[in-house]
Design an enzyme around this catalytic site. Sequence first.
Site, PDB file in Angstrom:
ATOM      1  N   SER A 131       0.777  -1.308   0.026  1.00 40.07           N
ATOM      2  CA  SER A 131      -0.023  -0.052  -0.100  1.00 40.07           C
ATOM      3  C   SER A 131       0.807   1.145   0.105  1.00 40.07           C
ATOM      4  O   SER A 131       1.632   1.472  -0.904  1.00 40.07           O
ATOM      5  CB  SER A 131      -0.945  -0.186   1.134  1.00 40.07           C
ATOM      6  OG  SER A 131      -1.857   0.929   1.081  1.00 40.07           O
ATOM      7  N   ASP A 149      -9.353  -4.122  -5.530  1.00 41.32           N
ATOM      8  CA  ASP A 149      -8.533  -2.920  -4.672  1.00 41.32           C
ATOM      9  C   ASP A 149      -8.747  -1.512  -5.877  1.00 41.32           C
ATOM     10  O   ASP A 149      -8.687  -1.448  -6.867  1.00 41.32           O
ATOM     11  CB  ASP A 149      -7.255  -2.941  -4.745  1.00 41.32           C
ATOM     12  CG  ASP A 149      -6.538  -2.075  -4.149  1.00 41.32           C
ATOM     13  OD1 ASP A 149      -6.865  -0.994  -3.595  1.00 41.32           O
ATOM     14  OD2 ASP A 149      -5.150  -2.101  -3.991  1.00 41.32           O
ATOM     15  N   HIS A 207      -8.013  -4.915  -1.020  1.00 44.92           N
ATOM     16  CA  HIS A 207      -6.833  -4.257  -0.604  1.00 44.92           C
ATOM     17  C   HIS A 207      -6.256  -4.645   0.796  1.00 44.92           C
ATOM     18  O   HIS A 207      -7.073  -4.935   1.577  1.00 44.92           O
ATOM     19  CB  HIS A 207      -7.008  -2.661  -0.546  1.00 44.92           C
ATOM     20  CG  HIS A 207      -5.800  -2.003  -0.301  1.00 44.92           C
ATOM     21  ND1 HIS A 207      -5.077  -1.409  -1.255  1.00 44.92           N
ATOM     22  CD2 HIS A 207      -5.392  -1.268   0.748  1.00 44.92           C
ATOM     23  CE1 HIS A 207      -4.106  -0.752  -0.854  1.00 44.92           C
ATOM     24  NE2 HIS A 207      -4.164  -0.578   0.543  1.00 44.92           N
TER      25      HIS A 207
END
Length: 319
Positions: free
Chosen positions: A165, A262, A292
């Site tokens: 991320s 995501d 995600h």
Amino acid sequence: MKPENKLPVLDLISAEMKTVVNTLQPDLPSWPATGTIAEQRQYYTLERRFWNAGAPEMATRAYMVPTKYGQVETRLFCPQPDSPATLFYLHGGGFILGNLDTHDRIMRLLASYSQCTVIGIDYTLSPEARFPQAIEEIVAACCYFHQQAEDYQINMSRIGFAGDSAGAMLALASALWLRDKQIDCGKIAGVLLWYGLYGLRDSVTRRLLGGVWDGLTQQDLQMYEEAYLSNDADRESPYYCLFNNDLTREVPPCFIAGAEFDPLLDDSRLLYQTLAAHQQPCEFKLYPGTLHAFLHYSRMMKTADEALRDGAQFFTAQL
């Protein structure tokens, strides 16, 4: 985008991803949505304890590293005494959450599967630290361990960066920073990037995906950005919008992992297509049915474990 027009993500995710979503921790209070950032950080750390349990045991050492901003904590995971390389890991959390404890299992598994030393860097979070402080702290830690490699008994001749991320952005940004400023911290053998954001401000996946289940609505993404950046001009910096950097030359081999549902998926796709178009070594893999942050859930998800193994295998293949 009107929320009703978005995809019904929770109906589409895989069975194992649904199991994770439906897993309740009865002793855990509800998310402090209106709480302070300190309360949200504390909650995040508590919530991740369950998912970090059962990680591989190995030699672990903690060191405080000097930077121009002050001391930064680092944690070394050493699966064997003769490591072929060193991987620096940068945790996710939207630049505002996360620490070395929240990503402990991820780092341990990455060390175990790669048989390389993994060093987690607990960079200063935002909004206390503003761009580019986190990158400069990461670079300072790399330089420190490169200079002190013999004392710490680590192999810094070949290194890599890895992150999930926001940590994926920091990983690639740090590698590009070292390249652009010609800082020698050892040869960068590879960069491992799980579902990162790299500079897109809008995309198809950002329109169709993202909700309360992943904390990645357009409003959430804007909040993370405003906490991280110092001013509007930073949005175009080549170390924040990485597509404004030179991706046509001397980019270390990149493993780019995407999660199917995501909202940041198009960032990964664009990064891969850009690098591939300019003959930069890269690999893209999409993990079907995932949300995600799925990398955290290897206790229950074979796909999460597979994604870590894939990244480790890619890195060791570059050595």
